[in-house]
Design an enzyme around this catalytic site. Structure first.
Site, PDB file in Angstrom:
ATOM      1  N   ASN A  10       2.639   4.215   0.276  1.00 17.50           N
ATOM      2  CA  ASN A  10       3.560   5.076   1.014  1.00 17.50           C
ATOM      3  C   ASN A  10       4.273   5.935  -0.015  1.00 17.50           C
ATOM      4  O   ASN A  10       5.131   5.447  -0.731  1.00 17.50           O
ATOM      5  CB  ASN A  10       4.562   4.215   1.796  1.00 17.50           C
ATOM      6  CG  ASN A  10       5.661   5.055   2.424  1.00 17.50           C
ATOM      7  OD1 ASN A  10       5.514   6.264   2.567  1.00 17.50           O
ATOM      8  ND2 ASN A  10       6.760   4.405   2.809  1.00 17.50           N
ATOM      9  N   GLU A 167       8.097  -5.526   6.439  1.00 19.46           N
ATOM     10  CA  GLU A 167       8.834  -5.034   5.278  1.00 19.46           C
ATOM     11  C   GLU A 167      10.307  -5.395   5.402  1.00 19.46           C
ATOM     12  O   GLU A 167      11.080  -4.674   6.065  1.00 19.46           O
ATOM     13  CB  GLU A 167       8.711  -3.508   5.191  1.00 19.46           C
ATOM     14  CG  GLU A 167       7.296  -3.015   5.037  1.00 19.46           C
ATOM     15  CD  GLU A 167       7.258  -1.664   4.354  1.00 19.46           C
ATOM     16  OE1 GLU A 167       6.585  -1.563   3.326  1.00 19.46           O
ATOM     17  OE2 GLU A 167       7.917  -0.723   4.826  1.00 19.46           O
ATOM     18  N   GLY A 173      12.196  -0.888  -2.165  1.00 18.94           N
ATOM     19  CA  GLY A 173      12.732  -0.027  -3.218  1.00 18.94           C
ATOM     20  C   GLY A 173      13.827  -0.674  -4.047  1.00 18.94           C
ATOM     21  O   GLY A 173      14.526   0.001  -4.802  1.00 18.94           O
TER      22      GLY A 173
HETATM   23  C1  PEP Z   1       7.733   1.100   1.408  1.00 23.87           C
HETATM   24  O1  PEP Z   1       8.177   2.218   1.261  1.00 23.87           O
HETATM   25  O2  PEP Z   1       7.107   0.839   2.416  1.00 23.87           O
HETATM   26  C2  PEP Z   1       7.937   0.113   0.346  1.00 23.87           C
HETATM   27  C3  PEP Z   1       7.577  -1.108   0.544  1.00 23.87           C
HETATM   28  O3  PEP Z   1       8.524   0.569  -0.824  1.00 23.87           O
HETATM   29  P1  PEP Z   1       8.617  -0.227  -2.220  1.00 23.87           P
HETATM   30  O4  PEP Z   1       7.251  -0.797  -2.495  1.00 23.87           O
HETATM   31  O5  PEP Z   1       9.040   0.796  -3.204  1.00 23.87           O
HETATM   32  O6  PEP Z   1       9.622  -1.329  -2.037  1.00 23.87           O
END
Ligand code: PEP
Length: 249
Positions: A10, A167, A173
């Site tokens: 993503n 998630e 992030g």
């Molecule tokens: C995301 O944007 O779906 C995500 C999981 O970001 P990150 O891997 O940076 O935590």
């Protein structure tokens, strides 16, 4: 039948079209696996150049968002036909950033999921709890509610082909990955919820990703869990390290 892993990047609001081409070209030789579907979900303006750059490779290009109407006076939105016309087969729906900053709700997520299926686009449906919800002990209840609303009026056949991305918001992030046990526990609960809504065969077919600070060091253990069928990767998908995540075995 074993579920094929799906590892998606993503890119969020990163990469100009020329940078997108450069990144695809860098990662192309590293994405040779046949064991997993590899999808780069990129900003709308990067979709066409990224598709061009990814030709002849195993990289598929997806979108980060899509509107639930066919066409019309919806300034700034992208329609399903615009995506299918250029060959897009995956779209992220209901990412927590879209829920937080762009007022998306479980109801709009459901409308988008239905519209994506109507057009033969596979939705990557995001769900996840906040840190407060986790601390309150309501994670599973919350996720079950998100799943039940996202899948309203979705047929079993459609659901079997869907991708869910679990998630936890506190892990996106932040560099804080959920423990393998936490990630597996929720992905298993999602599969059980799908079995309740539909049946065991649908639950066995649907692919469930974990997302939240996945990196080259954590991918192998996470993706080896029985209910984790790959990952949705933000920050690490913008670097050559993504090649290591794709080749996690
Ligand atoms: C995301 O944007 O779906 C995500 C999981 O970001 P990150 O891997 O940076 O935590």
């Amino acid at each position: 039948m074993a579920r094929k892993k799906i590892i998606a990047g993503n890119w969020k609001m990163n990469m100009t079209p020329s940078e997108a081409v450069e990144l695809v070209n860098t990662l192309k030789p590293l994405v040779t696996t046949e064991d997993a579907d590899v999808v780069f979900c990129v900003p709308a303006i990067d979709i066409i150049p990224a598709i061009e750059a990814a030709k002849g490779s195993n990289i598929q290009i997806g979108a980060e968002n899509m509107y639930y109407e066919e066409k019309g006076a919806f300034t700034g939105e992208i329609s399903p036909n615009m995506l299918t016309d250029v060959g897009v087969k995956y779209v992220i729906i209901g990412h927590s950033e879209r829920r937080e900053y762009f007022a998306e709700t479980d109801e709009t997520v459901n409308k988008k999921v239905l519209k994506a299926f109507e057009h033969g686009i596979t939705p990557i449906i995001c769900c996840g709890e906040s840190l407060t919800q986790r601390e309150q002990g309501i994670t599973i209840d919350w996720i079950r509610q998100q799943i039940k609303i996202a899948f309203l009026n979705v047929t079993a056949e459609q659901a079997a082909s869907a991708v869910v991305a679990y998630e936890p918001i506190w892990a996106i992030g932040t560099g804080k990955t959920a423990t393998t046990e936490q990630a597996q526990e929720v992905c298993k609960a999602i599969r059980e919820c799908i079995a309740e809504i539909y049946d065991d065969a649908t639950a066995a077919a649907i692919r469930i990703q974990y997302g939240g600070s996945v990196n080259a060091d954590t991918a192998a253990e996470l993706f080896a869990q029985p209910d984790i069928d790959g990952g949705l990767v933000g920050g690490a998908s913008l670097k050559p390290d993504f090649g290591k995540i794709v080749n996690y075995k």
